[in-house]
Enzyme design. Structure first.
Site, PDB file in Angstrom:
ATOM      1  N   ASP A  47      13.311  88.975 -11.243  1.00  0.00           N
ATOM      2  CA  ASP A  47      13.068  88.638 -12.706  1.00  0.00           C
ATOM      3  C   ASP A  47      13.288  87.249 -13.163  1.00  0.00           C
ATOM      4  O   ASP A  47      12.609  86.599 -13.648  1.00  0.00           O
ATOM      5  CB  ASP A  47      14.074  89.724 -13.485  1.00  0.00           C
ATOM      6  CG  ASP A  47      14.001  89.337 -15.005  1.00  0.00           C
ATOM      7  OD1 ASP A  47      12.927  89.754 -15.543  1.00  0.00           O
ATOM      8  OD2 ASP A  47      14.949  88.729 -15.474  1.00  0.00           O
ATOM      9  N   GLU A 119       8.165  92.553  -9.181  1.00  0.00           N
ATOM     10  CA  GLU A 119       9.125  91.332  -9.299  1.00  0.00           C
ATOM     11  C   GLU A 119       9.949  91.362  -8.073  1.00  0.00           C
ATOM     12  O   GLU A 119      10.515  90.433  -7.741  1.00  0.00           O
ATOM     13  CB  GLU A 119      10.237  91.902 -10.558  1.00  0.00           C
ATOM     14  CG  GLU A 119       9.623  91.604 -11.812  1.00  0.00           C
ATOM     15  CD  GLU A 119      10.742  92.016 -12.883  1.00  0.00           C
ATOM     16  OE1 GLU A 119      10.429  91.251 -14.005  1.00  0.00           O
ATOM     17  OE2 GLU A 119      11.499  92.769 -13.002  1.00  0.00           O
TER      18      GLU A 119
END
Length: 224
Positions: A47, A119
């Site tokens: 992230d 991610e």
């Protein structure tokens, strides 16, 4: 694993990282005795890696874009919908390691799982090869969507000015007609006029926001 590496354009020095990135928590929970670990920690790192990479690319490729628009564009690019769509383009779902329950409930096509896995894969690439291959992947497959997404975060004042300039001799002006509320919760109302004629009105928490709302309203009127 080899097929996926070819699709994303990166060959891992440590394939175990990619394996971990594709391991959903449901699979890890069902296989605790064999020491399986989910991709949740990689997702956490991914992230931040994604946010940093996209921010840098927007800064580099959009030198004239204001900070507010940069923030909105980044949010659009890294949202679940965008990441899930990119994961689908790599057929990432078919490589996921899912628990039996998640498999039966359609986990391979669930947007949240796909976005999280993407991610995690980015984090795995970063740990294996640094920012360069991550930047290459994002620049080739994600940020090109920015041109389309900018339309969703359009600068309505600029758009209105462009429409007005199509006819010579036009004069566009903005006027604040109301300002109310305490300093920490101000509300502004702005009118936009074309050659003195009211064509739109809007409100916002700042004059800038109210002007954008007024311009958006005016564009709607002119399109009728």
């Amino acid at each position: 694993m080899k097929d996926l590496q070819e699709k994303i354009g990166y060959k891992f020095n440590d394939p175990a990282l990619l394996k971990s990135a594709l391991t959903h928590s449901s699979y890890a929970n069902e296989n605790k005795k064999s020491g399986e670990v989910s991709n949740e920690r990689l997702e956490f790192l991914g992230d931040s890696v994604l946010g940093m990479t996209v921010s840098a690319l927007i800064y580099k490729n959009k030198p004239n874009m204001p900070e507010g628009q940069m923030t909105r564009l980044r949010a659009e690019l890294v949202c679940e919908k965008s990441l899930a769509a990119l994961a689908e383009s790599f057929n990432l779902g078919e490589y996921l390691r899912l628990g039996r329950g998640e498999e039966k409930s359609g986990g391979r096509t669930r947007p949240s799982i796909l976005a999280d896995a993407f991610e995690a894969v980015l984090a795995a690439i970063y740990l294996d090869g640094g920012f360069e291959p991550v930047t290459k992947l994002i620049a080739e497959h994600l940020t090109p969507q920015a041109e389309h997404m900018q339309l969703e975060n359009h600068d309505y004042k600029t758009a209105l000015q462009e429409v007005v300039q199509e006819t010579a001799g036009q004069t566009l002006s903005y006027h604040t007609t109301d300002e109310s509320g305490p300093d920490h919760m101000k509300s502004f109302t702005v009118e936009v006029r074309l050659n003195g004629k009211l064509i739109g009105q809007g409100s916002g928490k700042s004059k800038k926001e109210a002007e954008q709302a007024a311009a958006q309203s005016a564009l709607g009127e002119l399109a009728k």
